[in-house]
Write a protein that holds these residues in place. Structure first.
Motif, PDB file in Angstrom:
ATOM      1  N   THR A 129       0.827  -1.200   0.000  1.00  0.00           N
ATOM      2  CA  THR A 129       0.000   0.000   0.000  1.00  0.00           C
ATOM      3  C   THR A 129       0.868   1.260   0.000  1.00  0.00           C
ATOM      4  OG1 THR A 129      -1.809  -1.098   1.141  1.00  0.00           O
ATOM      5  CG2 THR A 129      -1.761   1.288   1.279  1.00  0.00           C
ATOM      6  N   SER A 131      -0.826   4.517  -0.528  1.00  0.00           N
ATOM      7  CA  SER A 131      -1.931   5.457  -0.746  1.00  0.00           C
ATOM      8  C   SER A 131      -1.555   6.894  -0.441  1.00  0.00           C
ATOM      9  CB  SER A 131      -3.136   5.044   0.105  1.00  0.00           C
ATOM     10  OG  SER A 131      -2.790   4.980   1.474  1.00  0.00           O
ATOM     11  N   ARG A 134       1.727  10.687  -4.114  1.00  0.00           N
ATOM     12  CA  ARG A 134       1.001  11.542  -5.048  1.00  0.00           C
ATOM     13  C   ARG A 134       1.868  11.826  -6.270  1.00  0.00           C
ATOM     14  NH1 ARG A 134      -3.622  13.862  -3.189  1.00  0.00           N
ATOM     15  NH2 ARG A 134      -4.105  13.465  -0.981  1.00  0.00           N
ATOM     16  N   VAL A 166      -1.957  -0.803  -4.010  1.00  0.00           N
ATOM     17  CA  VAL A 166      -2.570   0.523  -3.873  1.00  0.00           C
ATOM     18  C   VAL A 166      -1.457   1.507  -4.214  1.00  0.00           C
ATOM     19  CG1 VAL A 166      -3.788   2.118  -2.343  1.00  0.00           C
ATOM     20  CG2 VAL A 166      -4.077  -0.343  -2.035  1.00  0.00           C
ATOM     21  N   GLY A 168      -1.206   4.733  -5.389  1.00  0.00           N
ATOM     22  CA  GLY A 168      -1.122   6.146  -5.058  1.00  0.00           C
ATOM     23  C   GLY A 168      -2.068   6.976  -5.901  1.00  0.00           C
ATOM     24  N   HIS A 169      -2.020   8.286  -5.673  1.00  0.00           N
ATOM     25  CA  HIS A 169      -2.940   9.221  -6.305  1.00  0.00           C
ATOM     26  C   HIS A 169      -2.348   9.773  -7.599  1.00  0.00           C
ATOM     27  CE1 HIS A 169      -5.820   9.686  -2.879  1.00  0.00           C
ATOM     28  NE2 HIS A 169      -4.785   9.189  -2.227  1.00  0.00           N
ATOM     29  N   ASP A 188      -5.146  15.801  -7.618  1.00  0.00           N
ATOM     30  CA  ASP A 188      -5.716  14.523  -7.191  1.00  0.00           C
ATOM     31  C   ASP A 188      -6.738  14.049  -8.210  1.00  0.00           C
ATOM     32  OD1 ASP A 188      -6.524  12.276  -5.911  1.00  0.00           O
ATOM     33  OD2 ASP A 188      -7.169  13.243  -4.063  1.00  0.00           O
ATOM     34  N   LEU A 191      -7.333   7.401  -6.954  1.00  0.00           N
ATOM     35  CA  LEU A 191      -6.423   6.426  -6.349  1.00  0.00           C
ATOM     36  C   LEU A 191      -6.377   5.181  -7.218  1.00  0.00           C
ATOM     37  CD1 LEU A 191      -4.634   5.814  -3.865  1.00  0.00           C
ATOM     38  CD2 LEU A 191      -6.678   4.908  -2.731  1.00  0.00           C
ATOM     39  N   GLY A 249      -4.558   8.555   3.100  1.00  0.00           N
ATOM     40  CA  GLY A 249      -4.565   8.516   1.641  1.00  0.00           C
ATOM     41  C   GLY A 249      -5.821   7.883   1.075  1.00  0.00           C
ATOM     42  N   VAL A 250      -6.326   6.855   1.748  1.00  0.00           N
ATOM     43  CA  VAL A 250      -7.574   6.210   1.301  1.00  0.00           C
ATOM     44  C   VAL A 250      -8.747   7.170   1.434  1.00  0.00           C
ATOM     45  CG1 VAL A 250      -9.240   4.409   1.883  1.00  0.00           C
ATOM     46  CG2 VAL A 250      -6.800   3.863   1.758  1.00  0.00           C
ATOM     47  N   ALA A 253      -9.306   9.879  -1.325  1.00  0.00           N
ATOM     48  CA  ALA A 253      -9.575   9.492  -2.713  1.00  0.00           C
ATOM     49  C   ALA A 253     -10.922  10.018  -3.191  1.00  0.00           C
ATOM     50  CB  ALA A 253      -9.528   7.968  -2.836  1.00  0.00           C
ATOM     51  N   ILE A 256     -11.715   5.886  -7.313  1.00  0.00           N
ATOM     52  CA  ILE A 256     -10.733   4.818  -7.401  1.00  0.00           C
ATOM     53  C   ILE A 256     -10.745   4.237  -8.803  1.00  0.00           C
ATOM     54  CG2 ILE A 256     -10.679   4.186  -4.970  1.00  0.00           C
ATOM     55  CD1 ILE A 256     -12.704   1.993  -5.557  1.00  0.00           C
TER      56      ILE A 256
END
Length: 425
Positions: A129, A131, A134, A166, A168-169, A188, A191, A249-250, A253, A256
């Motif tokens: 992960t 998340s 960026r 996961v 990232g953004h 942004d 995700l 980070g989740v 989002a 997704i």
């Protein structure tokens, strides 16, 4: 005398300011305009000021001091958008080599024992992960692929990190500017989640395990948010929750991105998105010709990978291919027409293509199989902007939008057409 001098200085300042202001005007005149958001203007002008479209139409008043470009014989299109890319982001060494970079042979080194990866004991380990990562913080202005993309008419890329499950953004990046920060249009874009881990070899590693992990991760995030809200309401009696960058980070989002090549995986991803209670965009969708009706029913936008399936060059010529493989290979280029006919919101990804220009060639195959040219162009421009919530700034030639323009000497999907000018910001 002092009053006269002051008046002269004031007048000089006013003239200088006026000249500086007028110098920011640019006009493309006598050009054919394809705005995407409206009917084609066979002969008109686009007026730009400070990187923004100030006016567009058949009749436009052009300031006398504007820099005028003669667009006679050219067609103005909105800058193209790659809706799922890694352009402008650092690439692993192996990927850089795959882009054609010359690499000197390295002397063989004795193999060293690799440290054993730590075992994952539960959701607190957050395996695979990233998340908190960026793309907007990783922009690499020197990426050689940016120039290649511009040469093919692409002015914007929605770039996502690639690591783990996961990743990232992503960020919406304009492919021009003197500094990395100037390239970021939206920090942004969503995700990125993957079922085939990249750069990660731990648990979970199967699609079923990964989807179960996604559900657990989102449950942990909701609990984390509730704990924060309870603490904010009563910081005296409620314990302060520990900061968790993965869960932060989740929760950040907006949407997704989930993979779905075919109908079975699509249904699994739609169910997963419902469980995660987060807006979803499906990517891949090679079998869109079978999925269009369901995607329309659920109002699910998609990013179509136009690297159409093909027989492996190194495949055994004696090997008999299955009917299913042959069918997918034959019908995949009809997916854009099926999605457009069903009214599905779709955009295009260059993922896995050998060059940005190959994206246009792939869509030309779809045009030859029934896709309308205007639908192909919309997917590369306004469709992508709408999916990522930046249609107020990108995707069409309209007053008030960022001046991302492509001037070509013909139909953008014709092999003989040349890109003559590209404007970014």
């Amino acid at each position: 005398m002092a009053a006269i001098a002051a008046a002269l200085l004031l007048a000089l300042y006013a003239v200088t300011a006026a000249l500086a202001q007028s110098a920011n005007w640019t006009a493309i005149r006598d050009v054919r305009i394809v705005p995407v958001s409206g009917p084609v203007i066979e002969r008109g002008a686009v007026l730009i000021r400070n990187g923004v479209i100030a006016a567009v139409g058949a009749q436009v008043d052009v300031p006398a001091s504007a820099w005028v470009i003669d667009g006679n014989g050219l067609t103005a299109y909105p800058g193209l958008i790659d809706a799922l890319s890694t352009w402008g982001l650092p690439q692993p060494a192996a990927a850089q080599g795959a882009q054609g970079a010359t690499r000197a042979p390295q002397p063989q080194q004795p193999q060293q024992p690799q440290p054993q990866q730590p075992r994952s004991w539960g959701p607190q380990d957050r395996p695979g992960t990233f998340s908190w990562v960026r793309a907007a913080d990783q922009v690499l202005i020197s990426d050689a692929r940016i120039g290649q993309a511009r040469s093919a008419g692409f002015t914007t890329a929605v770039a996502f990190p690639r690591q783990g499950i996961v990743a990232g953004h992503g960020a919406v990046l304009n492919l021009g500017g003197q500094a990395a920060g100037e390239m970021v249009v939206a920090a942004d874009a969503g995700l990125y989640l993957a079922l085939r881990p990249s750069g990660y070899a731990g648990f979970p590693s199967t699609p079923m395990g990964i989807m179960a992990y996604f559900r657990q991760l989102w449950l942990d995030a909701w609990h984390y948010r509730q704990a924060q809200e309870m603490y904010a309401a009563d910081p005296v009696n409620i314990p302060r929750p520990a900061y968790d960058r993965a869960l932060e980070g989740v929760l950040a989002a907006k949407r997704i991105l989930l993979p779905a090549a075919g109908p079975v995986q699509m249904e699994r991803m739609l169910k997963l998105a419902g469980d995660l209670k987060t807006p979803v965009v499906l990517y891949g969708v090679v079998q869109g010709y079978e999925m269009a009706a369901r995607l329309k029913e659920t109002a699910t936008p998609v990013i179509l990978n136009v690297r159409w399936p093909a027989r492996d060059r190194d495949a055994d010529p004696e090997q008999v291919e299955s009917y299913r493989e042959l069918k997918i290979r034959d019908l995949a280029p009809t997916s854009p027409a099926a999605l457009a006919a069903a009214g599905v919101k779709w955009a295009v990804s260059s993922e896995g293509m050998e060059s940005p220009r190959a994206v246009l060639r792939a869509l030309k195959q779809s045009i030859d199989r029934g896709l309308k040219t205007e639908d192909a162009l919309r997917a590369l421009t306004l469709g992508a902007a709408e999916i990522y919530g930046v249609a107020d700034r990108l995707g069409s030639i309209e007053r008030g939008k960022i001046a991302n323009l492509v001037l070509a000497d013909g139909d953008l999907f014709s092999e003989s057409t040349k890109i003559r000018m590209v404007f970014i910001d």
